[in-house]
Design a protein around this motif. Sequence first.
Motif, PDB file in Angstrom:
ATOM      1  N   ASP A 585      76.210  53.380  51.148  1.00 55.35           N
ATOM      2  CA  ASP A 585      74.870  53.755  50.679  1.00 55.35           C
ATOM      3  C   ASP A 585      74.293  54.790  51.640  1.00 55.35           C
ATOM      4  N   ALA A 586      74.478  56.081  51.318  1.00 58.06           N
ATOM      5  CA  ALA A 586      74.044  57.152  52.217  1.00 58.06           C
ATOM      6  C   ALA A 586      72.540  57.119  52.485  1.00 58.06           C
ATOM      7  N   PRO A 587      71.677  56.957  51.460  1.00 58.55           N
ATOM      8  CA  PRO A 587      70.230  56.901  51.744  1.00 58.55           C
ATOM      9  C   PRO A 587      69.865  55.718  52.649  1.00 58.55           C
ATOM     10  N   GLY A 588      70.532  54.580  52.430  1.00 61.85           N
ATOM     11  CA  GLY A 588      70.258  53.419  53.273  1.00 61.85           C
ATOM     12  C   GLY A 588      70.682  53.659  54.714  1.00 61.85           C
ATOM     13  N   VAL A 589      71.835  54.317  54.921  1.00 55.21           N
ATOM     14  CA  VAL A 589      72.295  54.653  56.269  1.00 55.21           C
ATOM     15  C   VAL A 589      71.308  55.617  56.920  1.00 55.21           C
ATOM     16  N   GLU A 590      70.862  56.604  56.147  1.00 55.88           N
ATOM     17  CA  GLU A 590      69.936  57.600  56.690  1.00 55.88           C
ATOM     18  C   GLU A 590      68.629  56.943  57.145  1.00 55.88           C
ATOM     19  N   ALA A 591      68.105  56.024  56.343  1.00 58.11           N
ATOM     20  CA  ALA A 591      66.825  55.374  56.672  1.00 58.11           C
ATOM     21  C   ALA A 591      66.960  54.487  57.908  1.00 58.11           C
ATOM     22  N   ALA A 592      68.049  53.689  57.959  1.00 57.33           N
ATOM     23  CA  ALA A 592      68.226  52.780  59.097  1.00 57.33           C
ATOM     24  C   ALA A 592      68.482  53.561  60.385  1.00 57.33           C
ATOM     25  N   ALA A 593      69.294  54.626  60.297  1.00 61.96           N
ATOM     26  CA  ALA A 593      69.576  55.439  61.485  1.00 61.96           C
ATOM     27  C   ALA A 593      68.308  56.136  61.970  1.00 61.96           C
ATOM     28  N   HIS A 594      67.462  56.569  61.010  1.00 64.15           N
ATOM     29  CA  HIS A 594      66.202  57.240  61.379  1.00 64.15           C
ATOM     30  C   HIS A 594      65.285  56.287  62.147  1.00 64.15           C
ATOM     31  N   ARG A 595      65.195  55.050  61.691  1.00 68.04           N
ATOM     32  CA  ARG A 595      64.343  54.077  62.377  1.00 68.04           C
ATOM     33  C   ARG A 595      64.883  53.778  63.783  1.00 68.04           C
ATOM     34  N   LEU A 596      66.218  53.615  63.905  1.00 66.69           N
ATOM     35  CA  LEU A 596      66.812  53.364  65.215  1.00 66.69           C
ATOM     36  C   LEU A 596      66.608  54.546  66.158  1.00 66.69           C
ATOM     37  N   LYS A 597      66.676  55.746  65.602  1.00 68.29           N
ATOM     38  CA  LYS A 597      66.469  56.938  66.423  1.00 68.29           C
ATOM     39  C   LYS A 597      65.086  56.911  67.060  1.00 68.29           C
ATOM     40  N   GLY A 598      64.079  56.521  66.294  1.00 71.33           N
ATOM     41  CA  GLY A 598      62.718  56.458  66.830  1.00 71.33           C
ATOM     42  C   GLY A 598      62.568  55.375  67.887  1.00 71.33           C
ATOM     43  N   VAL A 599      63.143  54.202  67.602  1.00 69.45           N
ATOM     44  CA  VAL A 599      63.048  53.085  68.548  1.00 69.45           C
ATOM     45  C   VAL A 599      63.699  53.459  69.881  1.00 69.45           C
ATOM     46  N   LEU A 600      64.903  54.035  69.814  1.00 72.70           N
ATOM     47  CA  LEU A 600      65.649  54.365  71.030  1.00 72.70           C
ATOM     48  C   LEU A 600      65.000  55.510  71.792  1.00 72.70           C
ATOM     49  N   GLY A 601      64.436  56.469  71.076  1.00 69.42           N
ATOM     50  CA  GLY A 601      63.743  57.568  71.734  1.00 69.42           C
ATOM     51  C   GLY A 601      62.543  57.088  72.517  1.00 69.42           C
ATOM     52  N   ASN A 602      61.814  56.109  71.964  1.00 67.55           N
ATOM     53  CA  ASN A 602      60.654  55.561  72.671  1.00 67.55           C
ATOM     54  C   ASN A 602      61.048  54.864  73.971  1.00 67.55           C
ATOM     55  N   LEU A 603      62.278  54.353  74.026  1.00 71.35           N
ATOM     56  CA  LEU A 603      62.745  53.639  75.217  1.00 71.35           C
ATOM     57  C   LEU A 603      63.421  54.565  76.219  1.00 71.35           C
ATOM     58  N   GLY A 604      63.556  55.841  75.889  1.00 71.33           N
ATOM     59  CA  GLY A 604      64.246  56.759  76.792  1.00 71.33           C
ATOM     60  C   GLY A 604      65.751  56.699  76.673  1.00 71.33           C
ATOM     61  N   GLY A 605      66.264  56.024  75.649  1.00 71.26           N
ATOM     62  CA  GLY A 605      67.713  55.957  75.433  1.00 71.26           C
ATOM     63  C   GLY A 605      68.186  57.212  74.723  1.00 71.26           C
ATOM     64  N   LEU A 606      68.270  58.322  75.436  1.00 65.28           N
ATOM     65  CA  LEU A 606      68.497  59.622  74.812  1.00 65.28           C
ATOM     66  C   LEU A 606      69.898  59.759  74.229  1.00 65.28           C
ATOM     67  N   THR A 607      70.913  59.241  74.911  1.00 60.06           N
ATOM     68  CA  THR A 607      72.269  59.326  74.358  1.00 60.06           C
ATOM     69  C   THR A 607      72.387  58.481  73.097  1.00 60.06           C
ATOM     70  N   ALA A 608      71.837  57.264  73.136  1.00 61.19           N
ATOM     71  CA  ALA A 608      71.841  56.407  71.948  1.00 61.19           C
ATOM     72  C   ALA A 608      71.058  57.062  70.813  1.00 61.19           C
ATOM     73  N   ARG A 609      69.931  57.700  71.158  1.00 59.35           N
ATOM     74  CA  ARG A 609      69.126  58.400  70.136  1.00 59.35           C
ATOM     75  C   ARG A 609      69.936  59.515  69.482  1.00 59.35           C
ATOM     76  N   ASP A 610      70.725  60.251  70.300  1.00 59.96           N
ATOM     77  CA  ASP A 610      71.529  61.346  69.750  1.00 59.96           C
ATOM     78  C   ASP A 610      72.599  60.841  68.786  1.00 59.96           C
TER      79      ASP A 610
END
Length: 657
Positions: A585-610
């Motif tokens: 499910d490409a849209p579902g993957v895109e949405a979940a990855a987008h949310r994780l990207k925001g969470v990890l960016g807020n924590l300073g996890g830049l490699t994980a965010r990338d």
Amino acid sequence: MLIVEDSPTEALLARLILERQGYQVSIATDGKEGLVKAAEEKPDLIILDTILPRMSGYEAYQRLRVDPRTADIPVLMLLTDTETTDTPRRLGLDADAYIAKPYTPPLLLAGVEQISRSNGRQPEDADLFEEERQRYHEELQKARREAEMARQAKSEFLATMSHELRTPLHEILGMTDLVLNTELTPEQRAYLLTTKNSANALLAIISDILEFAEIENGQLTLAADSFDLWLAVEKTIQIMIPHAQEKGLKLSCQIAPGVPRDLVGDPVRLRQVLTSLIGNAIRFTEHGEVAVGVEEIVPSQEKAGGEAELHFHVRDTGIGIPKDKQDVIFETFRQADSSTTRQYGSIGLGLAMAKKLVELMGGRIWVESEVGQGSTFHFTARFQRLDQALHTPDTTAGATEPEQPWSLRILVAEDSPTNQLIAQANLSKAGHTVQIVENGQKAIAAWEQGDFDLILMDISMPQMDGLEATRIIREREKQTGRHIPIIAMTAFALKEYREKSLAAGMDAYVSKPVSAGELHRAIAPFLKKAGPGELPEPPRPAVDLHEALEVVDGDVDLLEAVTEVSLAEYPEHIAALKEALARQDAPGVEAAAHRLKGVLGNLGGLTARDVAQRLETMAEEGRLDGGEIALAALEAEIERVVAFYSDPAWKQKAVES
């Protein structure tokens, strides 16, 4: 006679041997003292060690020869077992005689008599002396042959012991890592982490013993790499800060102005000595601080302009060391107090190894201490200043490498079923395709029939070992013009087995037990360019605290609250991402990855965010091939972020930032 020797035991031995023959003996314990005594006492003969504190025997010899008061005094030089009679001559020196340490009484006396004869001082019965000298020479040759046989037997024993101990440790650590990657209760995870820590501690002890044996056998040599001294010291301090914080200690470092940065030497061994001394200071200090300092010793006019001699010190406010024990602590398996092992968990090998490494770096090590007042460990080391002319521009920057997929086809030659399971699990999780064989003959057959990108080859296997299999593969490759990378895996940890592996044609070498991280790092150089599901090689730490603090405008308490919420939230997003990938499910993957990207960016996890961003882009473009690989990479990076914030020390680091 004047004996210039820093070892009290060696000096006493030589003195007793010579005094029994009627010689009058004086002793100096370092090169500078030896020069003073030589000029004042004008002995008939100087016995000069080559490795001395404050001034080496080679430098002392040069000064003896240019001083009119000592220029004509004959010198017998004591060489280490790693030096030869050609060593002084390569340095432009020509002593009257040489003998190797450790020496026998007949050998020392023969050296003395050799100088006496060359200076016209014949013994009463020259024929008898010649006969005795010849007998001593024959006995010496026999003793050397026996010593070489004993050294070889010792080396083989250590290699076998290394293999026998490391193999079960590899299985324990490997299986523990696999279980830790499954669903566990907090109690189960705590038990397994304790098991892993204990196994790693045992592995460290085994490694120390084997490395010390390599040094003792003269098998360990120093590298001559260019390195940044300041960066090497800083990295060591950063690694040790969490250990100091666990005990509530302050760890500081001061590098004096003018200390050169760009040097040539062995930064790994320098950091090993510093780590040992700092770890020792932390272990024996309950309150206060540990301070590290570095300054340059002003070189004398006789020294080459390109050499830098540095003085390091590690000062603590710990329990201190009694005066009568300060020499003992540098001996193998010796400590100031026999209860130390039980109370502080040390086996008494670290300082002995540090002393050996410092001597290899052309320096010396000593301690100043008062019981209850703390200790200061000093050591000196010599390096070459980096010639700026060596910095040449990189002419290959524009070159392009042929593309190679991230998912490699790997042939694993390993006879242990447990190790096969560990390799299969770790490599498969990283997205590689794996085929297992159990001996060298089957490895050759599989290589001829299959199409592999890489071979992981155990050295010790039945029927045909990995060394022989590699030689055969390399010989047959001469007809095809191709070259498959082969990485040696072995529990034989001695240097000679690393050399044997490379001599057989292997491209790299890893010692068992091999962690998943070490295995991936060994493979990484052979991954020229990764595909869409790649795990980027992290150029940054797991968490960039500065980045995380910018999000909350420097409010550490707010960052702590954000961290608690985010770490509680991310498992839900990971579960959603896995479900979407399973459904393609490409849209579902895109949405979940987008949310994780925001969470990890807020924590300073830049490699994980990338990595999350990469997954989001793949899904947005409708490309989910390689999604499982990217997901595994994302989970690995998130584990690093979680581990960072699980350590209470992160908050103190944030406050300091």
